[in-house]
Design a protein around this motif. Structure first.
Motif, PDB file in Angstrom:
ATOM      1  N   ILE A 146      -4.309 -10.523 -13.797  1.00 37.79           N
ATOM      2  CA  ILE A 146      -5.319  -9.587 -13.329  1.00 37.79           C
ATOM      3  C   ILE A 146      -5.476  -8.531 -14.410  1.00 37.79           C
ATOM      4  CG2 ILE A 146      -5.939  -7.915 -11.551  1.00 37.79           C
ATOM      5  CD1 ILE A 146      -4.108  -9.488  -9.638  1.00 37.79           C
TER       6      ILE A 146
ATOM      7  N   PRO B  23      -4.822  -0.489  -6.215  1.00 40.36           N
ATOM      8  CA  PRO B  23      -6.138  -1.101  -6.022  1.00 40.36           C
ATOM      9  C   PRO B  23      -6.071  -2.589  -5.694  1.00 40.36           C
ATOM     10  CG  PRO B  23      -5.782  -0.569  -8.327  1.00 40.36           C
ATOM     11  CD  PRO B  23      -4.638   0.021  -7.568  1.00 40.36           C
ATOM     12  N   MET B  24      -5.010  -3.268  -6.105  1.00 44.68           N
ATOM     13  CA  MET B  24      -4.882  -4.689  -5.783  1.00 44.68           C
ATOM     14  C   MET B  24      -4.588  -4.882  -4.308  1.00 44.68           C
ATOM     15  SD  MET B  24      -2.926  -5.873  -9.243  1.00 44.68           S
ATOM     16  CE  MET B  24      -2.024  -4.329  -9.375  1.00 44.68           C
ATOM     17  N   ASN B  25      -3.882  -3.944  -3.683  1.00 48.74           N
ATOM     18  CA  ASN B  25      -3.587  -4.048  -2.262  1.00 48.74           C
ATOM     19  C   ASN B  25      -4.849  -3.925  -1.428  1.00 48.74           C
ATOM     20  OD1 ASN B  25      -2.956  -2.321   0.434  1.00 48.74           O
ATOM     21  ND2 ASN B  25      -1.434  -3.918   0.077  1.00 48.74           N
ATOM     22  N   VAL B  26      -5.815  -3.153  -1.880  1.00 47.41           N
ATOM     23  CA  VAL B  26      -7.072  -2.996  -1.144  1.00 47.41           C
ATOM     24  C   VAL B  26      -7.709  -4.363  -0.904  1.00 47.41           C
ATOM     25  CG1 VAL B  26      -9.407  -2.025  -1.266  1.00 47.41           C
ATOM     26  CG2 VAL B  26      -7.445  -0.658  -2.002  1.00 47.41           C
ATOM     27  N   GLN B  27      -7.594  -5.244  -1.886  1.00 50.58           N
ATOM     28  CA  GLN B  27      -8.185  -6.575  -1.786  1.00 50.58           C
ATOM     29  C   GLN B  27      -7.330  -7.560  -0.983  1.00 50.58           C
ATOM     30  OE1 GLN B  27     -11.255  -7.271  -3.115  1.00 50.58           O
ATOM     31  NE2 GLN B  27     -11.306  -5.091  -3.541  1.00 50.58           N
ATOM     32  N   THR B  28      -6.048  -7.270  -0.814  1.00 48.72           N
ATOM     33  CA  THR B  28      -5.136  -8.273  -0.249  1.00 48.72           C
ATOM     34  C   THR B  28      -4.363  -7.813   0.990  1.00 48.72           C
ATOM     35  OG1 THR B  28      -3.358  -7.580  -1.732  1.00 48.72           O
ATOM     36  CG2 THR B  28      -4.813  -9.333  -2.518  1.00 48.72           C
ATOM     37  N   GLN B  29      -4.741  -6.700   1.590  1.00 47.50           N
ATOM     38  CA  GLN B  29      -3.984  -6.153   2.725  1.00 47.50           C
ATOM     39  C   GLN B  29      -3.758  -7.166   3.840  1.00 47.50           C
ATOM     40  OE1 GLN B  29      -5.929  -2.629   4.081  1.00 47.50           O
ATOM     41  NE2 GLN B  29      -5.264  -1.402   2.347  1.00 47.50           N
ATOM     42  N   THR B  30      -4.760  -7.973   4.143  1.00 50.60           N
ATOM     43  CA  THR B  30      -4.621  -8.917   5.266  1.00 50.60           C
ATOM     44  C   THR B  30      -3.577  -9.994   4.991  1.00 50.60           C
ATOM     45  OG1 THR B  30      -6.462 -10.232   4.433  1.00 50.60           O
ATOM     46  CG2 THR B  30      -6.975  -8.551   6.083  1.00 50.60           C
TER      47      THR B  30
ATOM     48  N   ASP C  23     -16.788 -21.120  -4.334  1.00 52.55           N
ATOM     49  CA  ASP C  23     -16.338 -20.054  -3.442  1.00 52.55           C
ATOM     50  C   ASP C  23     -15.280 -20.545  -2.451  1.00 52.55           C
ATOM     51  OD1 ASP C  23     -17.848 -21.554  -1.688  1.00 52.55           O
ATOM     52  OD2 ASP C  23     -18.876 -19.839  -0.800  1.00 52.55           O
TER      53      ASP C  23
ATOM     54  N   ASN D 285       0.829  -1.218   0.000  1.00 52.20           N
ATOM     55  CA  ASN D 285       0.000   0.000   0.000  1.00 52.20           C
ATOM     56  C   ASN D 285       0.857   1.259   0.000  1.00 52.20           C
ATOM     57  OD1 ASN D 285       0.953  -0.157   2.593  1.00 52.20           O
ATOM     58  ND2 ASN D 285      -1.020   0.148   3.584  1.00 52.20           N
TER      59      ASN D 285
ATOM     60  N   GLU E 196      -3.356 -15.721  -8.343  1.00 55.40           N
ATOM     61  CA  GLU E 196      -4.023 -15.423  -9.613  1.00 55.40           C
ATOM     62  C   GLU E 196      -2.941 -15.269 -10.668  1.00 55.40           C
ATOM     63  OE1 GLU E 196      -7.660 -12.695  -9.389  1.00 55.40           O
ATOM     64  OE2 GLU E 196      -6.418 -12.076  -7.699  1.00 55.40           O
TER      65      GLU E 196
END
Length: 181
Positions: free
Chosen positions: A165, A70-77, A136, A64, A162
């Motif tokens: 992207i 924007p990819m970090n928003v989905q994978t921060q954890t 899922d 971040n 993935e």
């Protein structure tokens, strides 16, 4: 006698090869969508990885910082703990097979990959996966077999990656320029 000789040779070949498990190297890259040095070094790294798909598996972590990703928003954890684990404080940054090669992506070359790939692995991994009915969830069964004498405490980590992207439009890079007078 001929059958016994064949059986002895097959058993000997199996026994000798059992301790030699081929390594698949791991490259972990810390990168960022709005990082100009990342954009400059990633094409050469990606070409090197594409030429070595049998030797190297890669995971790319989108941080971040230094700008927006924007990819970090989905994978921060998932990214934060790996950043902390390695003590990464700048991008681009790589870790090849743990910390065998660390630093900027341009520090990795074909010789580094070949040398590390030549070292056998003390473990053999067999993985089988399946998906849930609604796709899922992924269920993974992993069998780890020790093929050489080892000592220590070991951890097994599983990651899903993935392959590609796609964005309708790429995030704009943010460049910070500092002047000293």
């Amino acid at each position: 006698m001929r059958k016994l000789y064949t059986l002895v040779l097959a058993t000997l070949a199996t026994t000798l090869s059992y301790g030699q498990t081929q390594r698949l190297c791991l490259l972990e890259e810390f990168t960022q969508a709005s990082c100009p040095p990342c954009a400059a070094q990633n094409p050469a790294l990606n070409a090197l990885l594409a030429a070595n798909t049998v030797k190297v598996a890669s995971i790319k972590y989108q941080t971040n910082w230094p700008g927006v990703d924007p990819m970090n928003v989905q994978t921060q954890t998932w990214v934060g703990p790996r950043v902390s684990y390695y003590g990464t404080n700048g991008v681009p940054d790589i870790r090849f097979d743990g910390n065998v090669t660390a630093g900027a992506p341009n520090t990795l070359n074909q010789t580094s990959i070949n040398n590390r790939y030549a070292v056998t692995s003390p473990f053999e991994f067999d993985l089988v996966h399946s998906f849930s009915a609604d796709f899922d969830s992924v269920f993974i069964n992993m069998l780890i077999t020790c093929t050489q004498a080892t000592s220590g405490t070991f951890k097994a980590r599983v990651a899903l990656v993935e392959q590609e992207i796609a964005f309708c439009s790429l995030p704009a890079p943010t460049v910070k320029i500092f002047f000293t007078v």
